[in-house]
Design an enzyme around this catalytic site. Structure first.
Site, PDB file in Angstrom:
ATOM      1  N   LYS A 140     -13.546  -7.254  -7.983  1.00 38.49           N
ATOM      2  CA  LYS A 140     -13.899  -7.617  -6.611  1.00 38.49           C
ATOM      3  C   LYS A 140     -15.397  -7.891  -6.571  1.00 38.49           C
ATOM      4  O   LYS A 140     -16.193  -7.089  -7.074  1.00 38.49           O
ATOM      5  CB  LYS A 140     -13.551  -6.491  -5.640  1.00 38.49           C
ATOM      6  CG  LYS A 140     -12.064  -6.209  -5.505  1.00 38.49           C
ATOM      7  CD  LYS A 140     -11.809  -5.038  -4.556  1.00 38.49           C
ATOM      8  CE  LYS A 140     -10.325  -4.745  -4.427  1.00 38.49           C
ATOM      9  NZ  LYS A 140     -10.064  -3.533  -3.597  1.00 38.49           N
ATOM     10  N   LYS A 186       0.842  -1.188   0.000  1.00 30.68           N
ATOM     11  CA  LYS A 186       0.000   0.000   0.000  1.00 30.68           C
ATOM     12  C   LYS A 186       0.885   1.249   0.000  1.00 30.68           C
ATOM     13  O   LYS A 186       1.844   1.342   0.784  1.00 30.68           O
ATOM     14  CB  LYS A 186      -0.919  -0.006   1.216  1.00 30.68           C
ATOM     15  CG  LYS A 186      -1.958  -1.122   1.217  1.00 30.68           C
ATOM     16  CD  LYS A 186      -2.999  -0.905   0.140  1.00 30.68           C
ATOM     17  CE  LYS A 186      -4.129  -1.915   0.221  1.00 30.68           C
ATOM     18  NZ  LYS A 186      -5.181  -1.671  -0.781  1.00 30.68           N
TER      19      LYS A 186
END
Length: 338
Positions: free
Chosen positions: A249, A154
Protein backbone atom coordinates in the site's frame (compact mmCIF):
# COMPACT_ATOMS: atom_id res chain seq x y z
CA UNK A 1 18.77 21.07 -10.10
CA UNK A 2 15.14 22.16 -10.31
CA UNK A 3 13.79 24.26 -7.46
CA UNK A 4 10.48 22.81 -6.32
CA UNK A 5 8.17 24.49 -3.85
CA UNK A 6 5.07 23.55 -1.92
CA UNK A 7 2.10 25.41 -3.38
CA UNK A 8 -0.60 23.93 -1.18
CA UNK A 9 -1.20 21.37 1.54
CA UNK A 10 -4.71 20.69 2.79
CA UNK A 11 -6.79 18.24 4.78
CA UNK A 12 -9.87 17.05 2.89
CA UNK A 13 -12.75 14.90 4.12
CA UNK A 14 -14.68 12.33 2.06
CA UNK A 15 -17.83 10.62 3.29
CA UNK A 16 -18.06 6.84 2.99
CA UNK A 17 -21.09 5.55 1.10
CA UNK A 18 -21.92 3.05 3.84
CA UNK A 19 -20.05 2.39 7.07
CA UNK A 20 -16.76 0.61 6.32
CA UNK A 21 -16.38 -1.96 9.08
CA UNK A 22 -13.41 -4.15 9.98
CA UNK A 23 -12.37 -5.94 13.17
CA UNK A 24 -11.05 -2.66 14.63
CA UNK A 25 -14.25 -0.65 14.12
CA UNK A 26 -16.31 1.29 11.57
CA UNK A 27 -15.59 4.43 9.54
CA UNK A 28 -18.17 6.78 8.04
CA UNK A 29 -15.64 9.22 6.54
CA UNK A 30 -11.97 9.45 5.71
CA UNK A 31 -9.66 12.45 6.06
CA UNK A 32 -6.80 12.67 3.57
CA UNK A 33 -3.86 15.03 3.14
CA UNK A 34 -3.51 16.55 -0.34
CA UNK A 35 -0.51 18.55 -1.47
CA UNK A 36 0.47 20.46 -4.60
CA UNK A 37 4.09 21.04 -5.58
CA UNK A 38 5.35 23.38 -8.30
CA UNK A 39 8.46 24.29 -10.22
CA UNK A 40 7.01 27.70 -10.98
CA UNK A 41 5.47 26.59 -14.28
CA UNK A 42 4.00 23.16 -13.75
CA UNK A 43 2.29 21.59 -10.75
CA UNK A 44 1.85 18.08 -9.41
CA UNK A 45 -0.63 16.67 -6.91
CA UNK A 46 -0.48 13.82 -4.44
CA UNK A 47 -2.77 12.40 -1.77
CA UNK A 48 -2.15 10.32 1.32
CA UNK A 49 -4.48 8.59 3.77
CA UNK A 50 -3.15 8.45 7.34
CA UNK A 51 -2.35 5.00 8.73
CA UNK A 52 -4.64 5.21 11.73
CA UNK A 53 -3.19 2.18 13.51
CA UNK A 54 0.16 4.01 13.54
CA UNK A 55 -1.49 7.04 15.13
CA UNK A 56 -1.24 9.17 11.98
CA UNK A 57 -3.77 11.93 11.38
CA UNK A 58 -4.33 14.04 8.29
CA UNK A 59 -3.55 17.18 10.29
CA UNK A 60 -0.32 15.65 11.54
CA UNK A 61 0.67 14.63 8.02
CA UNK A 62 0.01 18.14 6.71
CA UNK A 63 2.12 19.61 9.51
CA UNK A 64 4.95 17.15 8.78
CA UNK A 65 4.98 18.11 5.10
CA UNK A 66 5.08 21.82 5.89
CA UNK A 67 7.83 21.33 8.49
CA UNK A 68 9.99 19.31 6.10
CA UNK A 69 9.65 21.82 3.27
CA UNK A 70 10.42 24.72 5.60
CA UNK A 71 13.49 22.96 7.01
CA UNK A 72 14.80 22.06 3.55
CA UNK A 73 13.98 25.38 1.93
CA UNK A 74 11.89 23.58 -0.69
CA UNK A 75 10.68 20.13 -1.68
CA UNK A 76 13.51 17.58 -2.00
CA UNK A 77 13.73 15.10 -4.86
CA UNK A 78 12.15 11.66 -4.45
CA UNK A 79 15.27 9.77 -3.40
CA UNK A 80 16.28 12.42 -0.88
CA UNK A 81 12.73 12.43 0.45
CA UNK A 82 13.07 8.71 1.27
CA UNK A 83 16.01 9.53 3.56
CA UNK A 84 14.44 12.56 5.23
CA UNK A 85 10.91 11.34 5.97
CA UNK A 86 9.74 8.02 7.39
CA UNK A 87 7.29 5.82 5.47
CA UNK A 88 3.68 6.94 5.83
CA UNK A 89 0.95 9.02 4.31
CA UNK A 90 2.83 12.35 4.42
CA UNK A 91 5.72 11.00 2.38
CA UNK A 92 3.28 9.25 0.04
CA UNK A 93 1.49 12.50 -0.75
CA UNK A 94 4.76 14.32 -1.46
CA UNK A 95 6.32 11.47 -3.44
CA UNK A 96 3.28 11.09 -5.68
CA UNK A 97 3.05 14.85 -6.18
CA UNK A 98 6.67 14.81 -7.37
CA UNK A 99 5.94 12.02 -9.87
CA UNK A 100 2.92 13.99 -11.13
CA UNK A 101 5.02 17.15 -11.48
CA UNK A 102 7.69 15.29 -13.45
CA UNK A 103 5.06 13.96 -15.84
CA UNK A 104 3.75 17.45 -16.44
CA UNK A 105 7.22 18.94 -16.78
CA UNK A 106 8.69 16.31 -19.14
CA UNK A 107 5.63 15.51 -21.22
CA UNK A 108 5.90 11.82 -20.31
CA UNK A 109 3.26 9.92 -18.30
CA UNK A 110 4.37 8.48 -14.97
CA UNK A 111 4.16 4.91 -16.23
CA UNK A 112 6.78 5.71 -18.85
CA UNK A 113 8.98 7.60 -16.38
CA UNK A 114 8.89 4.57 -14.08
CA UNK A 115 9.81 2.15 -16.87
CA UNK A 116 6.42 0.45 -16.81
CA UNK A 117 4.09 -0.57 -19.62
CA UNK A 118 1.02 1.47 -20.51
CA UNK A 119 -1.66 0.65 -17.91
CA UNK A 120 -4.63 -1.49 -18.82
CA UNK A 121 -7.86 -2.06 -16.87
CA UNK A 122 -7.36 -4.41 -13.91
CA UNK A 123 -9.81 -6.55 -11.98
CA UNK A 124 -10.19 -5.15 -8.50
CA UNK A 125 -11.52 -6.76 -5.38
CA UNK A 126 -14.57 -5.18 -3.79
CA UNK A 127 -14.67 -5.14 -0.01
CA UNK A 128 -17.48 -6.75 1.95
CA UNK A 129 -17.44 -5.07 5.34
CA UNK A 130 -17.65 -7.04 8.55
CA UNK A 131 -21.27 -7.68 9.53
CA UNK A 132 -23.68 -10.48 10.28
CA UNK A 133 -23.58 -13.45 7.89
CA UNK A 134 -26.94 -12.44 6.44
CA UNK A 135 -25.90 -8.87 5.73
CA UNK A 136 -22.56 -9.94 4.28
CA UNK A 137 -24.36 -12.40 2.01
CA UNK A 138 -26.62 -9.61 0.75
CA UNK A 139 -23.65 -7.26 0.26
CA UNK A 140 -21.87 -9.98 -1.72
CA UNK A 141 -24.93 -10.55 -3.90
CA UNK A 142 -25.22 -6.80 -4.52
CA UNK A 143 -21.53 -6.55 -5.45
CA UNK A 144 -21.83 -9.49 -7.82
CA UNK A 145 -24.85 -7.87 -9.45
CA UNK A 146 -22.69 -4.79 -10.07
CA UNK A 147 -20.17 -6.93 -11.94
CA UNK A 148 -17.52 -7.64 -9.30
CA UNK A 149 -16.09 -11.16 -9.54
CA UNK A 150 -13.44 -10.80 -6.82
CA UNK A 151 -14.62 -10.06 -3.29
CA UNK A 152 -12.56 -9.33 -0.20
CA UNK A 153 -14.34 -10.19 3.03
CA UNK A 154 -13.44 -8.60 6.35
CA UNK A 155 -13.30 -11.08 9.22
CA UNK A 156 -13.00 -10.83 12.98
CA UNK A 157 -11.95 -14.23 14.36
CA UNK A 158 -15.41 -15.07 15.70
CA UNK A 159 -17.93 -16.77 13.40
CA UNK A 160 -15.78 -16.30 10.30
CA UNK A 161 -16.70 -19.63 8.71
CA UNK A 162 -20.40 -18.82 8.96
CA UNK A 163 -19.77 -15.46 7.32
CA UNK A 164 -17.93 -16.97 4.37
CA UNK A 165 -20.52 -19.72 3.98
CA UNK A 166 -23.17 -17.00 3.77
CA UNK A 167 -21.11 -14.97 1.28
CA UNK A 168 -20.76 -18.09 -0.85
CA UNK A 169 -24.54 -18.45 -0.89
CA UNK A 170 -24.94 -14.78 -1.84
CA UNK A 171 -22.32 -14.91 -4.61
CA UNK A 172 -21.49 -18.54 -5.41
CA UNK A 173 -19.35 -17.90 -8.49
CA UNK A 174 -16.98 -15.17 -7.28
CA UNK A 175 -13.33 -15.48 -6.28
CA UNK A 176 -12.82 -14.81 -2.57
CA UNK A 177 -10.03 -13.40 -0.47
CA UNK A 178 -10.35 -12.65 3.23
CA UNK A 179 -8.75 -10.13 5.58
CA UNK A 180 -8.63 -10.95 9.28
CA UNK A 181 -6.90 -7.67 10.24
CA UNK A 182 -4.78 -9.41 12.92
CA UNK A 183 -7.82 -10.92 14.67
CA UNK A 184 -6.86 -14.64 14.79
CA UNK A 185 -4.38 -14.39 17.67
CA UNK A 186 -6.27 -16.91 19.83
CA UNK A 187 -7.34 -19.27 17.04
CA UNK A 188 -5.93 -22.37 15.37
CA UNK A 189 -4.71 -20.81 12.13
CA UNK A 190 -4.39 -24.17 10.40
CA UNK A 191 -7.98 -25.16 11.24
CA UNK A 192 -9.28 -21.76 10.14
CA UNK A 193 -7.36 -21.94 6.88
CA UNK A 194 -8.59 -25.47 6.11
CA UNK A 195 -12.22 -24.44 6.68
CA UNK A 196 -11.86 -21.41 4.42
CA UNK A 197 -10.01 -23.38 1.77
CA UNK A 198 -13.00 -25.74 1.57
CA UNK A 199 -15.12 -22.66 0.79
CA UNK A 200 -12.84 -21.66 -2.07
CA UNK A 201 -10.97 -18.82 -0.35
CA UNK A 202 -7.85 -18.06 -2.41
CA UNK A 203 -5.89 -15.83 0.00
CA UNK A 204 -5.85 -15.02 3.73
CA UNK A 205 -4.57 -11.59 4.64
CA UNK A 206 -2.86 -10.86 7.99
CA UNK A 207 -4.41 -13.49 10.27
CA UNK A 208 -2.12 -12.75 13.25
CA UNK A 209 -0.92 -9.55 14.90
CA UNK A 210 2.21 -8.20 13.27
CA UNK A 211 4.32 -8.95 16.33
CA UNK A 212 3.18 -12.62 16.26
CA UNK A 213 4.59 -13.48 12.81
CA UNK A 214 6.81 -16.18 14.28
CA UNK A 215 3.73 -18.31 15.03
CA UNK A 216 3.38 -18.97 11.29
CA UNK A 217 6.74 -20.75 11.13
CA UNK A 218 6.45 -24.33 9.94
CA UNK A 219 2.69 -24.22 9.30
CA UNK A 220 1.56 -26.10 6.21
CA UNK A 221 -1.47 -24.11 5.12
CA UNK A 222 -3.77 -24.86 2.17
CA UNK A 223 -4.21 -21.15 1.40
CA UNK A 224 -1.41 -18.61 0.87
CA UNK A 225 -0.96 -16.02 3.62
CA UNK A 226 -0.46 -12.35 2.78
CA UNK A 227 1.34 -9.87 5.03
CA UNK A 228 -0.34 -6.49 5.43
CA UNK A 229 0.26 -4.90 8.82
CA UNK A 230 3.45 -6.98 8.99
CA UNK A 231 4.75 -5.46 5.75
CA UNK A 232 4.98 -1.71 5.91
CA UNK A 233 8.00 -0.87 3.76
CA UNK A 234 11.01 -2.36 1.99
CA UNK A 235 12.82 -2.85 5.31
CA UNK A 236 10.25 -5.46 6.42
CA UNK A 237 10.66 -7.88 3.52
CA UNK A 238 13.68 -9.74 4.92
CA UNK A 239 11.74 -11.06 7.93
CA UNK A 240 8.62 -12.23 6.10
CA UNK A 241 9.77 -15.71 5.10
CA UNK A 242 6.62 -17.38 6.41
CA UNK A 243 4.35 -15.30 4.17
CA UNK A 244 3.73 -16.26 0.56
CA UNK A 245 2.51 -12.79 -0.45
CA UNK A 246 2.72 -9.16 0.63
CA UNK A 247 0.18 -6.37 0.40
CA UNK A 248 1.84 -3.20 -0.89
CA UNK A 249 0.00 0.00 0.00
CA UNK A 250 1.48 3.33 -0.98
CA UNK A 251 0.40 4.97 2.27
CA UNK A 252 2.29 2.36 4.29
CA UNK A 253 5.31 2.38 1.99
CA UNK A 254 5.54 6.14 1.76
CA UNK A 255 4.99 6.59 -1.95
CA UNK A 256 5.21 5.06 -5.39
CA UNK A 257 9.02 5.18 -5.32
CA UNK A 258 9.25 2.88 -2.30
CA UNK A 259 6.36 0.72 -3.49
CA UNK A 260 8.09 0.01 -6.80
CA UNK A 261 11.25 -1.01 -4.93
CA UNK A 262 9.15 -3.32 -2.73
CA UNK A 263 7.49 -4.94 -5.72
CA UNK A 264 10.82 -5.69 -7.43
CA UNK A 265 12.30 -7.07 -4.21
CA UNK A 266 9.23 -9.21 -3.52
CA UNK A 267 9.35 -10.73 -6.99
CA UNK A 268 13.06 -11.47 -6.55
CA UNK A 269 12.25 -13.22 -3.27
CA UNK A 270 9.59 -15.39 -4.93
CA UNK A 271 6.65 -13.71 -3.22
CA UNK A 272 3.33 -12.91 -4.78
CA UNK A 273 1.98 -9.37 -4.67
CA UNK A 274 -1.28 -7.77 -3.69
CA UNK A 275 -1.64 -4.05 -4.31
CA UNK A 276 -4.02 -2.57 -1.77
CA UNK A 277 -5.15 0.80 -0.50
CA UNK A 278 -6.74 2.69 2.33
CA UNK A 279 -10.00 4.56 1.90
CA UNK A 280 -8.99 7.31 -0.54
CA UNK A 281 -10.15 9.36 -3.47
CA UNK A 282 -9.09 8.48 -7.01
CA UNK A 283 -6.13 10.85 -6.59
CA UNK A 284 -4.78 8.47 -3.96
CA UNK A 285 -5.63 5.32 -5.94
CA UNK A 286 -4.20 6.39 -9.31
CA UNK A 287 -0.49 5.86 -8.46
CA UNK A 288 -1.23 2.39 -7.05
CA UNK A 289 -3.04 1.55 -10.28
CA UNK A 290 0.33 1.58 -12.05
CA UNK A 291 1.75 -0.89 -9.53
CA UNK A 292 -1.35 -3.06 -9.94
CA UNK A 293 -0.40 -3.82 -13.53
CA UNK A 294 1.89 -6.63 -12.40
CA UNK A 295 0.16 -7.70 -9.17
CA UNK A 296 -1.38 -11.11 -8.49
CA UNK A 297 -4.31 -9.58 -6.62
CA UNK A 298 -5.61 -6.02 -6.87
CA UNK A 299 -7.61 -4.43 -4.06
CA UNK A 300 -8.06 -0.83 -5.14
CA UNK A 301 -11.68 -0.13 -4.27
CA UNK A 302 -10.92 2.67 -1.80
CA UNK A 303 -12.49 5.37 -3.96
CA UNK A 304 -15.40 3.12 -4.95
CA UNK A 305 -16.49 3.01 -1.31
CA UNK A 306 -16.88 6.81 -1.07
CA UNK A 307 -20.12 8.70 -1.39
CA UNK A 308 -18.44 11.13 -3.82
CA UNK A 309 -15.08 11.16 -5.60
CA UNK A 310 -13.01 13.83 -7.34
CA UNK A 311 -13.62 15.09 -10.86
CA UNK A 312 -11.69 12.95 -13.32
CA UNK A 313 -12.11 9.91 -11.10
CA UNK A 314 -11.14 6.38 -12.03
CA UNK A 315 -13.88 4.28 -13.60
CA UNK A 316 -15.10 0.78 -12.88
CA UNK A 317 -17.04 -1.52 -15.20
CA UNK A 318 -17.78 -5.20 -14.60
CA UNK A 319 -15.31 -5.21 -11.74
CA UNK A 320 -12.45 -3.78 -13.83
CA UNK A 321 -10.84 -0.50 -12.83
CA UNK A 322 -9.67 1.99 -15.48
CA UNK A 323 -7.50 5.10 -15.02
CA UNK A 324 -9.00 8.54 -14.65
CA UNK A 325 -7.51 11.84 -15.76
CA UNK A 326 -6.45 13.49 -12.51
CA UNK A 327 -2.90 12.18 -11.93
CA UNK A 328 0.23 11.12 -13.75
CA UNK A 329 -0.70 12.29 -17.24
CA UNK A 330 1.78 14.07 -19.49
CA UNK A 331 1.15 17.72 -20.29
CA UNK A 332 2.65 18.47 -23.70
CA UNK A 333 3.61 22.09 -24.21
CA UNK A 334 3.88 23.86 -27.56
CA UNK A 335 7.66 23.87 -27.19
CA UNK A 336 7.74 20.11 -26.65
CA UNK A 337 5.51 19.53 -29.68
CA UNK A 338 7.95 21.43 -31.87
Amino acid sequence: MIDIGLQQVAVERFAVRDAFTISRGAKTFVDVVMCVVTDGTFTGRGEGTPIYYHGETAEGCAAAIEALVQAQGGVPDRETLRTLMPPGAARNALDCALWDLEAARTGKPVWALAGLTAPQPVRTAYTISLDTPEKMAQAAADARARGFTLLKCKLTGDGDQARIEAVRQGAPDVDLIVDANESWADLDVQAQARALADLGVALIEQPLPAQADAALAGLALPVPICADESCQSLADLARLGDYQAINIKLDKAGGLTEALAMAHAARAAGKRIMVGCMLASSLGIAPAFLLAQFADWVDLDGALLLAHDREGAMKVANGYLSPGTLWGEAIITDAQRS
